[in-house]
Every structure is written in C-alpha cells, then in structure tokens.
Design a protein around this motif. Sequence first.
Motif, PDB file in Angstrom:
ATOM      1  N   LEU A  96       0.830  -1.204   0.000  1.00  0.00           N
ATOM      2  CA  LEU A  96       0.000   0.000   0.000  1.00  0.00           C
ATOM      3  C   LEU A  96       0.867   1.259   0.000  1.00  0.00           C
ATOM      4  O   LEU A  96       0.540   2.245  -0.654  1.00  0.00           O
ATOM      5  N   MET A  97       1.981   1.233   0.737  1.00  0.00           N
ATOM      6  CA  MET A  97       2.901   2.368   0.700  1.00  0.00           C
ATOM      7  C   MET A  97       3.494   2.506  -0.688  1.00  0.00           C
ATOM      8  O   MET A  97       3.652   3.620  -1.217  1.00  0.00           O
ATOM      9  N   ILE A 110      -5.946   9.967  -2.078  1.00  0.00           N
ATOM     10  CA  ILE A 110      -6.425   8.649  -1.663  1.00  0.00           C
ATOM     11  C   ILE A 110      -5.848   7.636  -2.644  1.00  0.00           C
ATOM     12  O   ILE A 110      -6.015   7.779  -3.855  1.00  0.00           O
ATOM     13  N   ALA A 111      -5.142   6.650  -2.127  1.00  0.00           N
ATOM     14  CA  ALA A 111      -4.528   5.628  -2.971  1.00  0.00           C
ATOM     15  C   ALA A 111      -5.243   4.299  -2.752  1.00  0.00           C
ATOM     16  O   ALA A 111      -5.453   3.881  -1.613  1.00  0.00           O
ATOM     17  N   CYS A 112      -5.595   3.643  -3.841  1.00  0.00           N
ATOM     18  CA  CYS A 112      -6.344   2.383  -3.768  1.00  0.00           C
ATOM     19  C   CYS A 112      -5.658   1.297  -4.582  1.00  0.00           C
ATOM     20  O   CYS A 112      -5.151   1.564  -5.670  1.00  0.00           O
ATOM     21  N   ILE A 113      -5.674   0.094  -4.044  1.00  0.00           N
ATOM     22  CA  ILE A 113      -5.209  -1.084  -4.765  1.00  0.00           C
ATOM     23  C   ILE A 113      -6.411  -1.964  -5.071  1.00  0.00           C
ATOM     24  O   ILE A 113      -7.165  -2.320  -4.167  1.00  0.00           O
ATOM     25  N   CYS A 121      -5.961   3.884   1.271  1.00  0.00           N
ATOM     26  CA  CYS A 121      -5.429   4.727   2.349  1.00  0.00           C
ATOM     27  C   CYS A 121      -5.551   6.199   1.977  1.00  0.00           C
ATOM     28  O   CYS A 121      -5.734   6.556   0.813  1.00  0.00           O
ATOM     29  N   TYR A 122      -5.420   7.037   3.014  1.00  0.00           N
ATOM     30  CA  TYR A 122      -5.237   8.466   2.809  1.00  0.00           C
ATOM     31  C   TYR A 122      -3.753   8.743   3.003  1.00  0.00           C
ATOM     32  O   TYR A 122      -3.182   8.462   4.060  1.00  0.00           O
ATOM     33  N   SER A 129      -1.705   8.237   6.548  1.00  0.00           N
ATOM     34  CA  SER A 129      -2.301   8.748   7.780  1.00  0.00           C
ATOM     35  C   SER A 129      -3.546   7.970   8.192  1.00  0.00           C
ATOM     36  O   SER A 129      -3.876   7.913   9.374  1.00  0.00           O
ATOM     37  N   LYS A 130      -4.245   7.429   7.203  1.00  0.00           N
ATOM     38  CA  LYS A 130      -5.443   6.642   7.491  1.00  0.00           C
ATOM     39  C   LYS A 130      -5.470   5.431   6.570  1.00  0.00           C
ATOM     40  O   LYS A 130      -5.085   5.532   5.412  1.00  0.00           O
ATOM     41  N   ASN A 131      -5.943   4.324   7.126  1.00  0.00           N
ATOM     42  CA  ASN A 131      -6.012   3.092   6.340  1.00  0.00           C
ATOM     43  C   ASN A 131      -7.245   2.314   6.755  1.00  0.00           C
ATOM     44  O   ASN A 131      -7.425   2.008   7.923  1.00  0.00           O
TER      45      ASN A 131
END
Length: 280
Positions: A96-97, A110-113, A121-122, A129-131
């Motif tokens: 995710l990182m 906002i990143a999405c897989i 995550c944000y 910062s948020k998951n």
Amino acid sequence: MNILIADSGATKCEWCLLHEGKRKKVDTQGISPYFLDAAGIAKVIETELKPFLAKWPVDVVYYYGTGCKDPKNQKVVQKALRQVFPGVAAHVTHDLMGAALSLCGDTKGIACILGTGSNSCYFDGRKISKNSPGLGFVLGDEGSGAYLGKKVLQYYLYNTFDEELRYKFDAKYVTDVKEILESVYKRPLPNRYLASFSLFLAENRGHYMIENIIEDGLNDFFFQHLCKYRESWKLPIHFVGGVAYGFRDVVKELCGTYEFELGRILQKPMDGLIKYHSES
C-alpha cells in the motif's frame, strides 16, 4: 548506486534494477510472507530473479509487498533478501505504501489497490495517515480479483448463470463442484485461485449478469472503504491494479456517482516507483 525495486502482490512480483540510467525488469511469482517463510522466499528470488541480475550488482533494495505491514513479516522478507544479496541494505514495507508513492508521489491523495486483493489509504504526502482495515480475502477484499472471482463461482455453483454463461464457463474451466471446493478450502493460495475467475468477467463484458457482478463488487469497495474517508470528497482518488485498470470504465462511473474526483488509474505501480526513487 544500483537500486533494486520490488512490487509484490500475491500473484506476481515485479522487479526493476536501476543501473546507471538503465532499467532491468524481471517478473517472478508472487511473494507473500503469509504463505512462504524466509527460506521459501529466498528460493524464489534465487531461482527466478538472481540469474537475470548476474552482471548487475545491487546496492540497495526497496521492497513493497503484500503482507508486509506486519513487522514480523517485514523481518521474514528482509532475512530472505539479505540471504540472497549479502550486505545489501534492504528496506521492506507494504504494498500500500508502494501504491501511495507511485500514485501520489509527494502530494496528498487517496490511494487504492484493486488487484488480487484490495486496500486503500489516505496519503498525506509523506506517510499513510489513514487506512481502512484490510480483512483479507475471506472477510474482506471488496472489489478485488478474489472478491469478484468468488462472485463468479457463487453464480456458477448456485446455478444463477443463464444457459449462455454456464456453457461458456464450462467450456473455459472444465471443472466441477468437488474440484472448486478442494481448491478453495484445501489447496494452497486460494486467493490466487479465486482471483483467476475474475478473467471470466473481463471476457464476457456486456452481459447483464457480468456487469452486475462487476458493478456490485466495485461498489462494495467504494461504500465499505472510500466512503469512510472524509478526504474522499476533497482529494483525488487514485487506483492501481489489474482489476482497477481492466474495469476502469466502471471505476470512473462509480466516482461520478459518489461525486469523487478521479485521479490516476494505473495497471502497475512500478513506473511510479521508478520515478519516485530516481528523483529521491
């Protein structure tokens, strides 16, 4: 400095060595510390990757992989990398990182897989910062290949598919209930097995049952995860992964429905990671 970058999902691991402005890319099987111990991971790297890097020395490894949010799993992967590449600095973190850095760089978003599994995550431009909780393919992974593939099998096993789709399924997979249940409940890597059936959706677009499975499965991801971030209505939402890219028309439509700003949709995060590590 020669930098080796790895982006590993449950199905496939993509490697890229940056050497004096050149790139050497190699794909190996997926590496998950939930399914492989350090010795098993080292064997994969030793046999499937290292022969292609024989003349390319490695100074540092940046590894982004599924299951590597857990510090114990990070150590398992680090141990394997140091076994194969003695003396090399091995930086291991979760996929995710990797997705966040690839999609967002040093900006907020906002990143999405959406691949074999799913996550989001944000990213505040420096860190996650948020998951939203990742519950894996049994309890979660909404919108993922495993999630969609499970729906395909349900439609098939419950005899919900019409005659046309059932015929196509039987012709493509030549399987039965016993084999399916054994593959899901008794054989290794059931998430990968389930995800393989998402290809049936891509091959039969246009049929209303197929479209329903895709739209419902992706909507579950939007509702259960993206709607939980207040930032979703303020920042662009980026996607990476085979499912996101393959069904990007549905992703775009859902962003419009939820009034989200659609950002980038990438099939793989590697190009973004190459750019990030080349510039940092």
